[in-house]
Design an enzyme around this catalytic site. Structure first.
Site, short mmCIF file in Angstrom:
data_model
loop_
_atom_site.label_atom_id
_atom_site.label_comp_id
_atom_site.label_asym_id
_atom_site.label_seq_id
_atom_site.Cartn_x
_atom_site.Cartn_y
_atom_site.Cartn_z
N PRO A 1 128.23 65.54 41.28
CA PRO A 1 128.32 66.69 40.38
C PRO A 1 127.83 66.42 38.97
O PRO A 1 128.13 65.38 38.38
CB PRO A 1 129.82 67.03 40.38
CG PRO A 1 130.50 65.85 40.96
CD PRO A 1 129.53 65.18 41.87
N ASN A 2 127.11 67.38 38.48
CA ASN A 2 126.60 67.45 37.10
C ASN A 2 125.41 66.52 36.82
O ASN A 2 124.77 66.64 35.79
CB ASN A 2 127.72 67.18 36.07
CG ASN A 2 128.78 68.26 36.14
OD1 ASN A 2 128.45 69.43 36.14
ND2 ASN A 2 130.04 67.87 36.23
N ARG B 1 122.06 66.91 28.36
CA ARG B 1 123.24 66.90 27.49
C ARG B 1 123.71 65.46 27.35
O ARG B 1 123.40 64.61 28.18
CB ARG B 1 124.37 67.74 28.11
CG ARG B 1 124.05 69.24 28.11
CD ARG B 1 125.30 70.07 28.44
NE ARG B 1 126.39 69.75 27.54
CZ ARG B 1 127.60 69.29 27.95
NH1 ARG B 1 127.84 69.12 29.22
NH2 ARG B 1 128.54 69.03 27.08
N TYR C 1 124.26 59.22 28.48
CA TYR C 1 123.49 59.16 29.73
C TYR C 1 121.99 58.98 29.55
O TYR C 1 121.26 58.86 30.53
CB TYR C 1 123.76 60.44 30.55
CG TYR C 1 125.21 60.61 30.92
CD1 TYR C 1 125.83 59.74 31.82
CD2 TYR C 1 126.00 61.61 30.34
CE1 TYR C 1 127.17 59.88 32.16
CE2 TYR C 1 127.34 61.77 30.67
CZ TYR C 1 127.92 60.89 31.57
OH TYR C 1 129.25 61.02 31.90
N ALA D 1 132.02 62.39 38.90
CA ALA D 1 133.48 62.45 38.76
C ALA D 1 134.20 62.32 40.10
O ALA D 1 135.37 61.93 40.14
CB ALA D 1 133.87 63.75 38.07
N GLU E 1 127.22 51.28 44.54
CA GLU E 1 127.74 52.33 43.65
C GLU E 1 127.09 52.15 42.27
O GLU E 1 127.05 51.03 41.74
CB GLU E 1 129.26 52.16 43.53
CG GLU E 1 129.91 53.13 42.57
CD GLU E 1 131.43 52.92 42.43
OE1 GLU E 1 131.97 51.91 42.97
OE2 GLU E 1 132.07 53.75 41.77
N HIS F 1 126.92 53.71 38.25
CA HIS F 1 127.30 54.60 37.16
C HIS F 1 126.39 54.31 35.99
O HIS F 1 126.19 53.13 35.63
CB HIS F 1 128.77 54.42 36.75
CG HIS F 1 129.70 54.79 37.85
ND1 HIS F 1 129.96 56.10 38.18
CD2 HIS F 1 130.38 54.02 38.72
CE1 HIS F 1 130.78 56.12 39.21
NE2 HIS F 1 131.05 54.87 39.57
N ARG G 1 135.27 53.72 28.81
CA ARG G 1 135.49 55.15 28.56
C ARG G 1 136.96 55.51 28.83
O ARG G 1 137.82 54.65 28.86
CB ARG G 1 134.50 55.96 29.40
CG ARG G 1 133.04 55.61 29.06
CD ARG G 1 132.05 56.46 29.82
NE ARG G 1 132.16 57.85 29.43
CZ ARG G 1 131.58 58.85 30.10
NH1 ARG G 1 130.86 58.59 31.19
NH2 ARG G 1 131.71 60.10 29.70
#
Ligand code: CA2
Length: 159
Positions: A24-25, A32, A37, A91, A112, A114, A121
């Site tokens: 998602p996103n 943004r 990111y 998320a 995985e 990120h 964070r």
């Protein structure tokens, strides 16, 4: 004896594509929060991954969804169709037992990714349900993490 430099096509090292799954996103990447990111879009990331895979004699299948069930379905499909999986579940990494369970059924390398360092964070990002069923985890290295994940999977497949 002098070595001859030959330029040949990359020898195929993977017959099945590496699935690159984004959650998602991540479709909004580059639009943004560039301080977290970066400025690359998801299309940029996918294009450079495809080129890197080709140079290494492999291929990628890049998929993104904002829906948990789509990710579960693609992970199930990866059991027979993929040589490995790169997953940034966004998320859902912090919430989804369904994605954890689907990944646990895979017998192929799973990395995985990120983009941000989730441990620097908010505390709700410090736990991932994916890490315990992944071969490895890359975080905090920006979008370069996807390429490193691809290289790790291809090294694993060809060993
Ligand atoms: O650092 C990562 O790659 C994350 O998986 C990104 C997720 C976040 O929920 C994870 O904790 C860490 C969020 C993705 C949000 O994507 C955006 C993309 C562009 C602009 C804003 C958000």
């Amino acid at each position: 004896m002098a070595k001859r430099a030959t330029k040949s096509a990359a020898k195929p090292i993977a017959t099945k594509p590496v699935y690159v799954l984004n959650g998602p996103n991540l479709n909004l990447l580059g639009q943004r929060e560039p301080e977290i990111y970066g400025r690359a879009t998801l299309a940029d990331v996918e294009k450079s991954l495809a080129a890197r895979a080709k140079a290494l004699g492999a291929s990628v299948l890049c998929l993104q969804s904002n829906h948990e069930g789509d990710l579960v379905t693609w992970i199930q499909e990866a059991r027979t169709m993929a040589g490995g999986v790169i997953i940034n579940a966004g998320a859902y990494s912090h919430t989804s037992i369904a994605i954890h369970d689907a990944l646990a059924m895979l017998d192929i390398p799973v990395v995985e990714v990120h983009i941000s360092n989730i441990y620097k964070r908010e505390s709700f990002r410090h736990h991932s349900h994916i890490s315990s069923v992944a071969t490895g985890l890359i975080c905090g290295l920006g979008v370069k993490g996807y390429e490193l994940a691809l290289e790790a999977i291809l090294a694993d497949i060809s060993k």
